[in-house]
Write a protein that holds these residues in place. Structure first.
Motif, PDB file in Angstrom:
ATOM      1  N   VAL A 132      69.109  46.981  39.614  1.00  0.00           N
ATOM      2  CA  VAL A 132      68.900  45.767  40.413  1.00  0.00           C
ATOM      3  C   VAL A 132      67.418  45.433  40.493  1.00  0.00           C
ATOM      4  CG1 VAL A 132      69.238  44.706  42.678  1.00  0.00           C
ATOM      5  CG2 VAL A 132      70.975  46.263  41.757  1.00  0.00           C
ATOM      6  N   LEU A 157      66.528  50.841  42.203  1.00  0.00           N
ATOM      7  CA  LEU A 157      67.774  50.669  42.943  1.00  0.00           C
ATOM      8  C   LEU A 157      68.812  50.219  41.930  1.00  0.00           C
ATOM      9  CD1 LEU A 157      69.512  50.282  45.556  1.00  0.00           C
ATOM     10  CD2 LEU A 157      68.741  47.898  45.510  1.00  0.00           C
ATOM     11  N   VAL A 200      73.313  49.958  40.954  1.00  0.00           N
ATOM     12  CA  VAL A 200      74.713  49.960  41.378  1.00  0.00           C
ATOM     13  C   VAL A 200      75.491  50.799  40.376  1.00  0.00           C
ATOM     14  CG1 VAL A 200      76.768  48.551  41.764  1.00  0.00           C
ATOM     15  CG2 VAL A 200      74.510  47.690  42.453  1.00  0.00           C
ATOM     16  N   ARG A 241      75.736  51.365  45.898  1.00  0.00           N
ATOM     17  CA  ARG A 241      74.288  51.249  45.721  1.00  0.00           C
ATOM     18  C   ARG A 241      73.641  52.622  45.873  1.00  0.00           C
ATOM     19  NH1 ARG A 241      70.784  47.360  49.033  1.00  0.00           N
ATOM     20  NH2 ARG A 241      71.701  48.549  50.740  1.00  0.00           N
ATOM     21  N   ASP A 258      73.994  50.421  53.762  1.00  0.00           N
ATOM     22  CA  ASP A 258      74.173  48.975  53.601  1.00  0.00           C
ATOM     23  C   ASP A 258      73.140  48.177  54.380  1.00  0.00           C
ATOM     24  OD1 ASP A 258      76.344  49.433  51.991  1.00  0.00           O
ATOM     25  OD2 ASP A 258      77.828  49.198  53.591  1.00  0.00           O
ATOM     26  N   ASP A 278      67.709  45.231  49.446  1.00  0.00           N
ATOM     27  CA  ASP A 278      67.412  45.704  48.089  1.00  0.00           C
ATOM     28  C   ASP A 278      65.934  46.002  47.900  1.00  0.00           C
ATOM     29  OD1 ASP A 278      70.069  45.410  47.463  1.00  0.00           O
ATOM     30  OD2 ASP A 278      69.823  43.579  46.265  1.00  0.00           O
ATOM     31  N   GLU A 279      65.052  45.138  48.421  1.00  0.00           N
ATOM     32  CA  GLU A 279      63.614  45.270  48.202  1.00  0.00           C
ATOM     33  C   GLU A 279      63.076  46.572  48.783  1.00  0.00           C
ATOM     34  OE1 GLU A 279      65.153  42.629  49.263  1.00  0.00           O
ATOM     35  OE2 GLU A 279      64.756  41.100  47.715  1.00  0.00           O
ATOM     36  N   ALA A 321      64.733  49.741  46.773  1.00  0.00           N
ATOM     37  CA  ALA A 321      64.213  49.950  45.424  1.00  0.00           C
ATOM     38  C   ALA A 321      62.960  50.812  45.399  1.00  0.00           C
ATOM     39  CB  ALA A 321      63.918  48.602  44.768  1.00  0.00           C
ATOM     40  N   ARG A 352      62.820  42.785  38.042  1.00  0.00           N
ATOM     41  CA  ARG A 352      64.248  42.462  38.104  1.00  0.00           C
ATOM     42  C   ARG A 352      64.820  42.434  36.700  1.00  0.00           C
ATOM     43  NH1 ARG A 352      66.999  40.415  42.157  1.00  0.00           N
ATOM     44  NH2 ARG A 352      65.183  39.554  43.242  1.00  0.00           N
TER      45      ARG A 352
END
Length: 325
Positions: free
Chosen positions: A36, A67, A69, A85, A111, A115-116, A119, A324
């Motif tokens: 991700v 990060l 999945v 994740r 959860d 994401d930021e 990672a 990304r």
């Protein structure tokens, strides 16, 4: 799939290119991750230049933290699920659309974490937390660090404050003091001031500084050691300015100082599993409640790697540059 590859060692903005590679298949005990976001770390760039402690075979993949999945499970993996994740901080070749990683080394991400933040959890924040543990200091102790306005410096100050440890920060320019104060980080002095040593004495109230962290090298290492009390420890964490530490023999001899190195790739795997789990639990808590902040200065597509590398090297940058895929 897309992957960032370098055929030679050299300046990352010149030698890194996006290439098409086969999607890997997980073996026993492994999973395949769809990446991700992945941060750019100094050690990633040093590896591409060929100047790090690990030198890959060419043509080489790149990147170490991401990060991802979970996309596919190898035989025998029953602790993770497809769609979950996870974070990885030690999987070489992380700058790709898909990677294969050992399931046992992956960290399931709550959860609640964006994401930021997820990672960039492992390499810098967890290394910083482990570094604080490595220093073997207690609540109320004083430590000193240079590069206080770097990513690790900011995190060490925040984590130290959360644990009741006093952190004296050194920066090389006066503007850095105000930048850190704006982030809520105090006890910082600039070594471009003639009286910076007197300022350090005033800030600590003359208390003994039991340990120091050098992330710069060169003469800056000697500045840190000069502030450490008798019987103290100087830890070499990085070498942003010079690969050579310039320290006074008199400081080592008369203070009976200890000088040792910290390399997360060696220290973290040696942690007791229970201690490692407890530290990650604290890390999730600190990030979740805002005690530890993980800012992002920019997100770039992998195809724009040259621009991303230049952004990562911007003086005064606050926050990580993420890729990304």
């Amino acid at each position: 799939m897309r992957a960032l590859i370098h055929p030679t060692f050299g300046a990352p903005e010149d030698v890194l290119t996006v290439e098409d590679r086969p999607v890997p298949e997980p073996g026993p005990g492994q999973v395949r991750l769809r990446i991700v976001l992945s941060p750019i770390h100094n050690h990633d760039l040093w590896t591409v230049r060929g100047t790090y402690g690990f030198k890959p075979e060419l043509p080489a993949a790149s990147g170490t933290e991401a990060l991802g999945v979970v996309d596919a499970l190898g035989d025998g993996v029953d602790t993770l699920a497809v769609g979950q994740r996870v974070a990885t901080g030690g999987t070489f070749g992380a700058w790709a659309e898909y990677i294969v990683a050992n399931a046992a080394g992956l960290i399931p991400v709550p959860d609640s974490l964006p994401d930021e933040s997820a990672a960039q959890l492992v390499s810098m924040p967890f290394s910083t937390m482990t570094l604080l543990q490595f220093l073997d200091v207690e609540e109320g102790d004083w430590i000193v660090q240079n590069a206080a306005n770097g990513a690790v410096g900011r995190m060490l100050a925040q984590l130290g404050a959360a644990r009741g440890i006093n952190v004296l920060g050194l920066v090389r320019r006066s503007a850095g003091v105000e930048e850190l104060r704006a982030q809520g980080i105090e006890n910082v002095i600039a070594t471009d001031q003639d009286d910076w040593r007197e300022q350090a004495e005033a800030l600590t109230g003359g208390a003994a500084i039991v340990a120091g962290v050098d992330s710069v090298g060169g003469a800056a290492a000697g500045q840190v050691l000069s502030l450490i009390a008798e019987g103290g420890t100087l830890v070499a964490f990085g070498a942003m300015d010079s690969p050579t530490m310039e320290i006074a023999s008199s400081d080592v001899i008369f203070k009976q100082a200890t000088v040792k190195g910290f390399w997360g790739s060696k220290v973290i795997p040696a942690l007791d599993p229970a201690e490692r789990s407890a530290l990650f639990g604290e890390l999730f808590q600190r990030v979740g409640d805002g005690t530890l902040t993980l800012p992002v200065s920019g997100v770039f597509d992998a195809a724009d790697i040259a621009d991303a590398v230049r952004a990562s090297g911007t003086p005064g940058r606050v926050g990580k540059v993420l890729l990304r895929f």
